[in-house]
Design a protein around this motif. Structure first.
Motif, short mmCIF file in Angstrom:
data_model
loop_
_atom_site.label_atom_id
_atom_site.label_comp_id
_atom_site.label_asym_id
_atom_site.label_seq_id
_atom_site.Cartn_x
_atom_site.Cartn_y
_atom_site.Cartn_z
N ALA A 177 -7.64 -4.18 3.42
CA ALA A 177 -8.75 -4.71 2.61
C ALA A 177 -9.40 -3.61 1.79
O ALA A 177 -9.73 -3.80 0.61
N ALA A 178 -9.59 -2.44 2.40
CA ALA A 178 -10.19 -1.33 1.66
C ALA A 178 -9.30 -0.89 0.50
O ALA A 178 -9.79 -0.62 -0.60
N VAL A 179 -7.99 -0.85 0.73
CA VAL A 179 -7.06 -0.48 -0.35
C VAL A 179 -7.15 -1.49 -1.49
O VAL A 179 -7.23 -1.11 -2.67
N ALA A 180 -7.14 -2.78 -1.16
CA ALA A 180 -7.20 -3.80 -2.19
C ALA A 180 -8.51 -3.75 -2.96
O ALA A 180 -8.53 -3.89 -4.20
N LEU A 181 -9.61 -3.54 -2.27
CA LEU A 181 -10.91 -3.47 -2.96
C LEU A 181 -10.97 -2.25 -3.88
O LEU A 181 -11.48 -2.33 -5.01
N LEU A 182 -10.48 -1.12 -3.40
CA LEU A 182 -10.51 0.08 -4.22
C LEU A 182 -9.61 -0.05 -5.45
O LEU A 182 -9.90 0.53 -6.50
N PHE A 206 0.70 -8.92 -0.55
CA PHE A 206 0.09 -9.13 -1.87
C PHE A 206 -0.22 -7.80 -2.56
O PHE A 206 -0.10 -7.69 -3.78
N VAL A 207 -0.63 -6.81 -1.80
CA VAL A 207 -0.87 -5.49 -2.40
C VAL A 207 0.43 -4.96 -3.00
O VAL A 207 0.46 -4.49 -4.15
N VAL A 208 1.51 -5.03 -2.24
CA VAL A 208 2.81 -4.56 -2.74
C VAL A 208 3.27 -5.41 -3.92
O VAL A 208 3.76 -4.88 -4.94
N LEU A 209 3.10 -6.72 -3.82
CA LEU A 209 3.53 -7.62 -4.88
C LEU A 209 2.82 -7.32 -6.20
O LEU A 209 3.46 -7.20 -7.26
N VAL A 227 13.16 -8.64 -3.39
CA VAL A 227 13.78 -7.53 -2.66
C VAL A 227 12.85 -6.32 -2.58
O VAL A 227 12.55 -5.82 -1.49
N PRO A 228 12.34 -5.78 -3.71
CA PRO A 228 11.44 -4.62 -3.60
C PRO A 228 10.14 -4.95 -2.87
O PRO A 228 9.61 -4.10 -2.15
N VAL A 229 9.63 -6.15 -3.05
CA VAL A 229 8.38 -6.51 -2.36
C VAL A 229 8.61 -6.59 -0.86
O VAL A 229 7.77 -6.13 -0.07
N THR A 230 9.74 -7.13 -0.44
CA THR A 230 10.05 -7.19 0.98
C THR A 230 10.21 -5.79 1.57
O THR A 230 9.65 -5.48 2.63
N ILE A 231 10.95 -4.94 0.87
CA ILE A 231 11.15 -3.58 1.36
C ILE A 231 9.83 -2.82 1.44
O ILE A 231 9.52 -2.16 2.45
N GLY A 232 9.02 -2.90 0.39
CA GLY A 232 7.74 -2.21 0.39
C GLY A 232 6.81 -2.71 1.49
O GLY A 232 6.13 -1.92 2.15
#
Length: 453
Positions: free
Chosen positions: A124-129, A378-381, A402-407
């Motif tokens: 949550a902090a990462v997404a807010l920032l 969602f952050v990765v996406l 594929v990249p979203v799943t891996i990340g």
């Protein structure tokens, strides 16, 4: 939850063991690691990621059967709700059937907090920032997000079910509301069950109470639409309680089977029938999945539709969750040793394929990190789509998934190793003096936070 059942060896339980039959190989598994339920969670987590990616690319919103079937993957949500009902209510189901004191509420709530919030706070902090922009200085916004109370904001500044990068967290908010409410639900069911003089009478009362809770969850849809539509109520616990009640009922049946009076009662026969028929059960679940893909169950993008569509959607969710989870939740312990390989004939006899599939090493690995995958996806996406310059509802599902799943998996591994596991181990230093707390801990060791849409 998976405490060690004492009832099969207790003459007062009405179900003494005999020397001729080892009932632990016939009755539902209620202790130890339940790999089948873990596997269902892992599969549902992947389904949820597919729904999110396909929605962002617009594939699940496209007309035609492919888009409809992709959007119906949102049925992963009731799977996670029902799994929580199975795993978390089981100690209370046991104590209610036995007429003894239930688990410690303080220990239960403490471990739920430490299981859910540390990893969530990081994400949550990462997404807010990254995306809060002008809301970074808003104490109210930070408080709502960090406490998972943002779905109760009836006039939000964001579009969709949650703040940017945290839209899936509405379902985690529902889970937390259930965690807080479960001791109260358990108390009411226990008080109601006390009117039964036998184990069977108490079991019938608990199931009746859960049916009432399910009916009330349908009635909770009415204020969502009348006297005026309130779409934000779609993210609240009351309309979802039927999905949790399904899991609570399965937990009750699994414990009741150990205690049922008589040599072979209807509860035991029902449990054996469901456990022996995973293929048929999943075929029925597939029919519910197809129903969810039709316009009768509402829109495809978090659109509740109208009252009757929501009724159909809720009924579909409950039915789907029951038929997917019941064969696993009511199954006896798996045979000793590794499961048969899926490529062998032995895996496809007597429903053994379910255990073989759910105990595959890929499922076991993914099951450990499902919560992190849910939190980070969602952050990765959005970072990936920003990096590739894709606009909303554009792009290719196959190129994005594929990249979203891996990340998501990589970040989930980091979170599991450095946040989830240390928090869980540290939390176990508290409330461990009493036997009831230890029994609760055995069950909660398996219960994972959700990975919903």
């Amino acid at each position: 939850m998976a405490p060690i059942p004492a009832a099969p060896e207790d003459p007062t339980s009405g179900s003494p063991r005999t020397s001729a039959v080892d009932r632990t190989r016939l009755l539902p598994q209620v202790n130890g690691r339940h790999y089948a339920l873990d596997g269902i969670r892992a599969g549902a987590c992947m389904l949820v990621l597919v729904v999110h990616v396909s929605t962002e690319t617009g594939d699940s919103l496209a007309p035609g059967p492919v888009g409809a079937l992709l959007s119906a993957g949102a049925l992963a949500v009731p799977l996670f709700f029902a799994l929580s009902g199975v795993l978390l209510y089981r100690p209370w189901a046991r104590s209610t059937l036995d007429g003894v004191q239930g688990p410690s509420v303080r220990a239960y709530l403490w471990r739920r907090v430490m299981r859910v919030f540390p990893a969530y706070w990081v994400v949550a902090a990462v997404a807010l920032l990254l995306w809060a922009d002008d809301r970074l200085g808003s104490v109210r916004h930070w408080f709502e997000v960090m406490t998972l109370t943002f779905p109760f904001n009836t006039d939000p500044h964001w579009a969709g079910p949650g703040p940017y990068g945290l839209g899936q967290m509405w379902s985690l908010s529902v889970e937390v509301a259930f965690y807080l409410s479960l001791p109260l639900f358990a108390l009411v069911l226990t008080l109601w069950a006390r009117g039964g003089r036998t184990v069977d009478a108490r079991g019938r009362r608990v199931i009746t109470g859960l049916v009432v809770i399910t009916v009330l969850s349908f009635l909770a849809l009415i204020p969502q639409y009348f006297p005026e539509p309130r779409e934000y109520m779609h993210s609240w616990l009351p309309r979802c309680m039927g999905m949790f009640a399904v899991g609570m009922a399965l937990a009750t049946l699994s414990e009741w089977a150990w205690r049922e009076s008589g040599p072979d009662g209807p509860v035991r026969r029902f449990c054996r029938t469901m456990a022996a028929s995973p293929g048929l059960c999943w075929l029925v679940a597939a029919a519910f999945y197809v129903l969810e893909a039709t316009p009768a169950a509402g829109g495809r993008f978090f659109e509740p539709g109208n009252l009757w569509m929501s009724v159909i959607e809720s009924a579909t969710s409950i039915g789907f969750a029951f038929f997917v989870i019941a064969p696993a939740a009511l199954a006896p312990p798996a045979p000793d040793g590794p499961p048969p390989a899926l490529r062998t004939a032995a895996a496809w006899r007597n429903g053994a394929w379910l255990d073989a599939l759910m105990r595959h090493r890929a499922m076991l690995f993914f099951a450990r990190i499902t919560y992190g995958v849910f939190l980070w996806q969602f952050v990765v996406l959005y970072l990936w789509r920003d990096f590739t310059g894709q606009e909303i509802f554009t792009g290719s599902f196959l190129l994005d998934v594929v990249p979203v799943t891996i990340g998501s998996i990589l970040l989930a591994m980091v979170t599991f190793r450095w946040v989830e596991e240390p928090s869980r181990k540290w939390s176990r230093k508290f409330f461990v003096s009493g036997g009831r707390d230890k029994n609760l801990d055995k069950g909660e060791n398996q219960s994972r936070a959700p990975a919903e849409r």
